[in-house]
Design a protein around this motif. Structure first.
Motif, mmCIF file in Angstrom:
data_model
loop_
_atom_site.group_PDB
_atom_site.id
_atom_site.type_symbol
_atom_site.label_atom_id
_atom_site.label_comp_id
_atom_site.label_asym_id
_atom_site.label_seq_id
_atom_site.Cartn_x
_atom_site.Cartn_y
_atom_site.Cartn_z
ATOM 1 N N ALA A 1 0.849 -1.193 0.000
ATOM 2 C CA ALA A 1 0.000 0.000 0.000
ATOM 3 C C ALA A 1 0.886 1.245 0.000
ATOM 4 O O ALA A 1 1.967 1.242 0.591
ATOM 5 C CB ALA A 1 -0.901 0.002 1.223
ATOM 6 N N ASN B 1 -4.897 5.557 -1.929
ATOM 7 C CA ASN B 1 -3.976 4.439 -1.787
ATOM 8 C C ASN B 1 -3.608 4.031 -3.212
ATOM 9 O O ASN B 1 -4.332 3.291 -3.859
ATOM 10 C CB ASN B 1 -4.630 3.276 -1.038
ATOM 11 C CG ASN B 1 -3.749 2.031 -1.019
ATOM 12 O OD1 ASN B 1 -2.612 2.047 -1.481
ATOM 13 N ND2 ASN B 1 -4.295 0.949 -0.476
ATOM 14 N N GLN C 1 -1.886 -2.907 -3.166
ATOM 15 C CA GLN C 1 -2.525 -3.771 -2.178
ATOM 16 C C GLN C 1 -3.311 -2.912 -1.189
ATOM 17 O O GLN C 1 -3.007 -1.731 -1.002
ATOM 18 C CB GLN C 1 -1.445 -4.550 -1.436
ATOM 19 C CG GLN C 1 -1.974 -5.562 -0.453
ATOM 20 C CD GLN C 1 -0.845 -6.374 0.130
ATOM 21 O OE1 GLN C 1 -0.376 -6.061 1.209
ATOM 22 N NE2 GLN C 1 -0.419 -7.404 -0.583
ATOM 23 N N ASP C 2 -4.315 -3.496 -0.552
ATOM 24 C CA ASP C 2 -5.074 -2.784 0.467
ATOM 25 C C ASP C 2 -4.148 -2.376 1.609
ATOM 26 O O ASP C 2 -3.145 -3.044 1.881
ATOM 27 C CB ASP C 2 -6.183 -3.667 1.047
ATOM 28 C CG ASP C 2 -7.217 -4.072 0.005
ATOM 29 O OD1 ASP C 2 -7.105 -3.633 -1.154
ATOM 30 O OD2 ASP C 2 -8.128 -4.837 0.363
ATOM 31 N N THR D 1 -4.131 -0.017 5.651
ATOM 32 C CA THR D 1 -4.920 0.559 6.735
ATOM 33 C C THR D 1 -4.268 1.854 7.207
ATOM 34 O O THR D 1 -3.075 1.887 7.494
ATOM 35 C CB THR D 1 -5.011 -0.423 7.923
ATOM 36 O OG1 THR D 1 -5.575 -1.646 7.454
ATOM 37 C CG2 THR D 1 -5.875 0.143 9.031
ATOM 38 N N PRO E 1 -8.952 -0.018 0.188
ATOM 39 C CA PRO E 1 -8.537 -0.894 -0.913
ATOM 40 C C PRO E 1 -7.576 -0.154 -1.863
ATOM 41 O O PRO E 1 -7.638 1.070 -2.001
ATOM 42 C CB PRO E 1 -9.856 -1.243 -1.612
ATOM 43 C CG PRO E 1 -10.906 -1.002 -0.574
ATOM 44 C CD PRO E 1 -10.399 0.144 0.252
ATOM 45 N N THR F 1 -8.037 3.122 -4.518
ATOM 46 C CA THR F 1 -9.191 3.902 -4.062
ATOM 47 C C THR F 1 -8.704 4.909 -3.037
ATOM 48 O O THR F 1 -7.524 4.975 -2.725
ATOM 49 C CB THR F 1 -10.283 3.016 -3.429
ATOM 50 O OG1 THR F 1 -9.789 2.456 -2.217
ATOM 51 C CG2 THR F 1 -10.723 1.906 -4.373
#
Length: 180
Positions: A28, A60, A64-65, A67, A109, A112
């Motif tokens: 990310a 992002n 990859q996702d 947090t 994600p 996004t």
């Protein structure tokens, strides 16, 4: 013996395939797009305090996702530079507006993003906010964020500047709106 050699080659090939798959997953990568933020607008004013708000998008743009564990603003308005106001700066997720200043971890994600609302409140030390902000200076604000993804967590920041001209323009627009 040939069977063992073929088996070792297959295991080694599988290990290389797994390593290539993992290596190509990436990670990310977050960015607060400060040059696409909205102008600060006057949200509320009293005799002693004025509150301004702006919206700042983030993305992002990794593979990859990830947090956003913590996100918080830090303003740079030392008393040596401008001592007429006390300053409070907060931010909240645009889609889950909170008033307590707490950032709740947010999974984003890949490819996004979203937006945060940045809120700046100036309180006049003299009791008259309009008089206090007449000589206001430009104020840098860092948006500091902690990212957790595949790689070890990291902290990054993006800086924007709330300009004195922008504050004066928002005050004038707010005053015109109050007259109508």
């Amino acid at each position: 013996m040939e069977v063992l050699a073929v088996l070792l080659i297959l295991v080694a090939g599988a290990a290389v395939a797994v390593w290539l798959y993992i290596a190509n997953q990436g990670d990310a990568h977050f960015q607060f797009i400060v040059d696409q933020r909205t102008d600060f607008t006057l949200a509320e004013i009293t005799q002693a305090a004025a509150t301004f708000k702006a919206t700042v998008p983030f993305v992002n743009n990794g593979t990859q996702d990830g947090t956003l564990m913590d996100v918080f603003p830090r303003h740079f308005l030392p008393g040596e530079q401008f001592d007429a106001v006390d300053t409070d700066v907060r931010l909240t997720l645009n889609s889950a507006n909170r008033s307590d200043g707490y950032w709740e971890a947010y999974i984003v994600p890949f490819n996004t993003g979203g937006a945060v609302i940045l809120t700046v409140t100036f309180t006049a030390k003299s009791g008259d906010i309009r008089e206090a902000l007449k000589d206001m200076v430009d104020m840098p604000i860092d948006i500091i964020f902690q990212v957790v993804a595949r790689s070890p967590w990291y902290i990054d920041k993006n800086r924007l500047v709330m300009t004195a001209a922008e504050i004066h323009k928002a005050l004038a627009a707010g005053q015109q709106a109050a007259v109508r």
